[in-house]
Design an enzyme around this catalytic site. Structure first.
Site, PDB file in Angstrom:
ATOM      1  N   THR A 147      11.045 -12.295  -7.070  1.00  0.00           N
ATOM      2  CA  THR A 147      10.411 -12.801  -8.283  1.00  0.00           C
ATOM      3  C   THR A 147       9.676 -11.647  -8.979  1.00  0.00           C
ATOM      4  OG1 THR A 147       8.512 -13.537  -7.001  1.00  0.00           O
ATOM      5  CG2 THR A 147      10.238 -15.160  -7.411  1.00  0.00           C
ATOM      6  N   THR A 161       6.532 -10.536 -10.436  1.00  0.00           N
ATOM      7  CA  THR A 161       5.325  -9.837  -9.997  1.00  0.00           C
ATOM      8  C   THR A 161       5.467  -9.358  -8.561  1.00  0.00           C
ATOM      9  OG1 THR A 161       3.966 -11.123 -11.512  1.00  0.00           O
ATOM     10  CG2 THR A 161       2.815 -10.033  -9.695  1.00  0.00           C
ATOM     11  N   CYS A 162       6.110 -10.160  -7.739  1.00  0.00           N
ATOM     12  CA  CYS A 162       6.294  -9.807  -6.330  1.00  0.00           C
ATOM     13  C   CYS A 162       7.142  -8.543  -6.191  1.00  0.00           C
ATOM     14  CB  CYS A 162       6.942 -10.962  -5.575  1.00  0.00           C
ATOM     15  SG  CYS A 162       6.080 -12.533  -5.771  1.00  0.00           S
ATOM     16  N   SER A 163       8.191  -8.437  -6.993  1.00  0.00           N
ATOM     17  CA  SER A 163       9.127  -7.314  -6.890  1.00  0.00           C
ATOM     18  C   SER A 163       8.695  -6.089  -7.681  1.00  0.00           C
ATOM     19  CB  SER A 163      10.514  -7.737  -7.381  1.00  0.00           C
ATOM     20  OG  SER A 163      11.084  -8.683  -6.498  1.00  0.00           O
ATOM     21  N   LEU A 187       4.891  -6.124  -3.610  1.00  0.00           N
ATOM     22  CA  LEU A 187       5.569  -5.446  -2.498  1.00  0.00           C
ATOM     23  C   LEU A 187       5.633  -3.937  -2.712  1.00  0.00           C
ATOM     24  CD1 LEU A 187       7.104  -5.515   0.189  1.00  0.00           C
ATOM     25  CD2 LEU A 187       9.172  -6.056  -1.111  1.00  0.00           C
TER      26      LEU A 187
END
Length: 157
Positions: free
Chosen positions: A45, A47-49, A53
């Site tokens: 997703t 913001t996560c990517s 992370l």
């Protein structure tokens, strides 16, 4: 919701490794170690990517230099997705953990219902756990990305 000073609840997370699917009891994962555990609502997703992370990938050496034994990312995804996401993000220094049925996330009281997005997912958070006890817990407000960043955790160590 779990609080600082409380013990991580018993549960099982999954990790796909070169040796196949591994079931990791939380009692073993957190015992006699300092662990940084951060959670994302979903692998791949935005913001996560793009931020969450990658920040831990870039700062992994600095975080480990502060005495952290394990940096682990957990999401309510399956272990195959978590491994593929870790590979795509060059996250070889991190444990990519799956909480496929959200049971661990629910035991922490950190679940959220994203309805049309994916159902029950994890809130975005990061914690520092020493020998199974939460020493620092940074939970994001809905839609935010500030207190659970790698930089915020590095500053807290």
């Amino acid at each position: 919701m779990i609080q600082q000073g409380q013990s991580i609840p018993n549960g099982t997370l999954s990790q796909l490794t070169d040796d196949g699917m591994q079931s990791l009891p939380t009692q073993e994962l957190f015992a006699n170690k300092t662990v940084v555990l951060f959670a994302v609502p979903g692998a791949f997703t935005p913001t996560c990517s793009e931020a969450h992370l990658p920040g831990f990938v870039v700062l992994a050496d600095k975080i480990k230099a502060k005495g952290v034994d394990v940096i682990a990312c957990v999401a309510v995804n399956d272990a195959f997705v978590m491994q593929a996401w870790g590979d795509a993000q060059n996250a070889s220094e991190l444990m990519m953990l799956a909480d496929g049925d959200a049971s661990f996330t629910k035991s922490l009281g950190l679940e959220m219902d994203t309805e049309g997005f994916g159902g029950i997912r994890s809130q975005r958070y990061a914690m520092i756990v020493e020998n199974g006890v939460v020493k620092q817990l940074n939970v994001e407000e809905g839609g935010q990305f500030e207190v659970s960043s790698a930089e915020a955790i590095l500053a807290a160590l």
